[in-house]
Design a protein around this motif. Sequence first.
Motif, mmCIF file in Angstrom:
data_model
loop_
_atom_site.group_PDB
_atom_site.id
_atom_site.type_symbol
_atom_site.label_atom_id
_atom_site.label_comp_id
_atom_site.label_asym_id
_atom_site.label_seq_id
_atom_site.Cartn_x
_atom_site.Cartn_y
_atom_site.Cartn_z
ATOM 1 N N VAL A 65 83.209 69.579 19.361
ATOM 2 C CA VAL A 65 82.907 71.015 19.412
ATOM 3 C C VAL A 65 81.817 71.272 20.449
ATOM 4 C CG1 VAL A 65 82.057 73.008 18.126
ATOM 5 C CG2 VAL A 65 83.561 71.343 16.992
ATOM 6 N N THR A 66 80.775 70.440 20.435
ATOM 7 C CA THR A 66 79.700 70.558 21.434
ATOM 8 C C THR A 66 80.260 70.384 22.839
ATOM 9 O OG1 THR A 66 78.050 69.722 19.864
ATOM 10 C CG2 THR A 66 77.494 69.601 22.198
ATOM 11 N N GLN A 67 81.182 69.441 23.003
ATOM 12 C CA GLN A 67 81.808 69.211 24.304
ATOM 13 C C GLN A 67 82.527 70.473 24.790
ATOM 14 O OE1 GLN A 67 84.808 66.134 24.296
ATOM 15 N NE2 GLN A 67 84.984 66.105 26.521
ATOM 16 N N ARG A 68 83.238 71.150 23.884
ATOM 17 C CA ARG A 68 83.949 72.376 24.276
ATOM 18 C C ARG A 68 82.975 73.456 24.719
ATOM 19 N NH1 ARG A 68 87.331 70.928 19.834
ATOM 20 N NH2 ARG A 68 86.342 72.414 18.429
ATOM 21 N N ALA A 85 81.918 75.409 37.560
ATOM 22 C CA ALA A 85 82.278 74.012 37.824
ATOM 23 C C ALA A 85 82.933 73.428 36.589
ATOM 24 C CB ALA A 85 81.033 73.200 38.188
ATOM 25 N N SER A 86 83.681 72.353 36.797
ATOM 26 C CA SER A 86 84.328 71.667 35.679
ATOM 27 C C SER A 86 83.522 70.464 35.208
ATOM 28 C CB SER A 86 85.733 71.211 36.089
ATOM 29 O OG SER A 86 85.652 70.318 37.195
ATOM 30 N N MET A 136 70.704 74.685 17.616
ATOM 31 C CA MET A 136 69.903 73.467 17.728
ATOM 32 C C MET A 136 70.738 72.210 17.469
ATOM 33 S SD MET A 136 66.859 74.065 18.772
ATOM 34 C CE MET A 136 67.538 75.341 19.837
ATOM 35 N N LYS A 137 71.734 72.300 16.597
ATOM 36 C CA LYS A 137 72.588 71.135 16.332
ATOM 37 C C LYS A 137 73.348 70.718 17.587
ATOM 38 C CE LYS A 137 73.196 71.470 11.325
ATOM 39 N NZ LYS A 137 72.587 70.139 11.082
ATOM 40 N N HIS A 138 73.820 71.701 18.363
ATOM 41 C CA HIS A 138 74.505 71.380 19.619
ATOM 42 C C HIS A 138 73.519 70.771 20.627
ATOM 43 C CE1 HIS A 138 78.387 73.009 18.578
ATOM 44 N NE2 HIS A 138 77.834 74.149 18.193
ATOM 45 N N ILE A 139 72.299 71.298 20.670
ATOM 46 C CA ILE A 139 71.282 70.761 21.569
ATOM 47 C C ILE A 139 70.925 69.329 21.160
ATOM 48 C CG2 ILE A 139 68.932 71.028 22.434
ATOM 49 C CD1 ILE A 139 70.793 73.181 23.458
#
Length: 410
Positions: free
Chosen positions: A135-138, A150-151, A188-191
């Motif tokens: 999910v964080t990657q998306r 950019a990709s 913060m969880k994604h960070i």
Amino acid sequence: MQTSQSFGIHFTTRPDKAKDGKEPIYACVTVNKQRAYIALKQNVDPKNWDGGKGAAKGNKDEVKSINNYLEEVRLAIGNCYKELQLKRKMLSAKAIKDLYLGEEAEVYSLSRLITYHNETSTTDLKWSTLRHYYVTQRYLVKFLEDQHHASDIYLHQLDFKFVKDFEVYLRNHKPKDHQKPLNNNGVMKHIIRLKKMVNLALNLQWITNDPFATYKLKILKVNREQLSEKELADMEKKKLSIERLDMVRDMFVFCCYTGLSYVDMINLTPGHIIAGSDGERWIRTCREKTLIPVNVPLLPQALTILDKYKDNIRSLSNGRVFPTVSNQKVNSYLKEIADLCGITKNVTFHIARHTFATTVTLSNGVPIETVSKILGHTKITTTQIYAKVVERKLKEDMNALKLRIGSSTL
């Protein structure tokens, strides 16, 4: 890989390395404001050097020879830049310098880091945890597309501003589907996940600078919800005519009296129910999330529910104690159950674990060390987040204190 690059070549001298009255010439390669210096096999009299133009000045043959050489170097470095572009390799000042000197080094991207992390974490992290990294990657991919056009991005380009901009992007992100916007701790969880992957890159020596060196995480303390003694009793006693609601209520109440999480409850098999040395029935299993062993003595309320489902066809067909139902459906049904019971709290399945820790155990005088062991925590500090003293327990403790103070004055 699509990234916007700024590329430049400038020639300069190093007065501090002058020898015999001449200064060595260096080629300064710049890519996206990052520089790399290449020492050239040419020296020049500072009187014959134009620092602004980055070239020798004058009409002497020696000066013309130097400038011709510098143009050859410029062309060669430019070709190195084009070669890296054509090969779709990482572009950096150092990569161009290494290629020019015949020491081509590998440079790494964020997408490569994420892929490496996810591939190597399959044995360390449960899927329930690893899926959050996807999910964080998306979010990172969408951030790069929207903010950087950019990709992908090179790891050496990650800095404090990148992290801060990603945080702001997450805070302002408005989902287009049914999802709710992220709250502070969700951001913060994604960070934190990005930080863990960056730490992996540092340990692998894929980067040398830590973009999180001066970044401060802002985690807000959350008031964890649980059912009160009355709310739990109301849910237990409520007659539910709809089978799916009755089943989910039983699962929820069972976890209120065992402290099991949803996934540990749904994976429970008859083999996990054992006879203890005291002759009573216990649950002996391991937490799905941490693989920590858990031993839970079964209270009468949990035993009643356990016996209710021992001959359930759906349970027997999949070899589990309870019928299988998704966490999403369980939480949806719990909202219906809460409405029928007159409970206004936002009841989710994890509240059962909170209720066990507070209403069922801690508020009834069970030591926090015992609760920590039953919950499968490795640190007592983890259990302390559940140690919210309910009003009844507080009143009992204060009454006991009054009695002790009163007797001591006699």
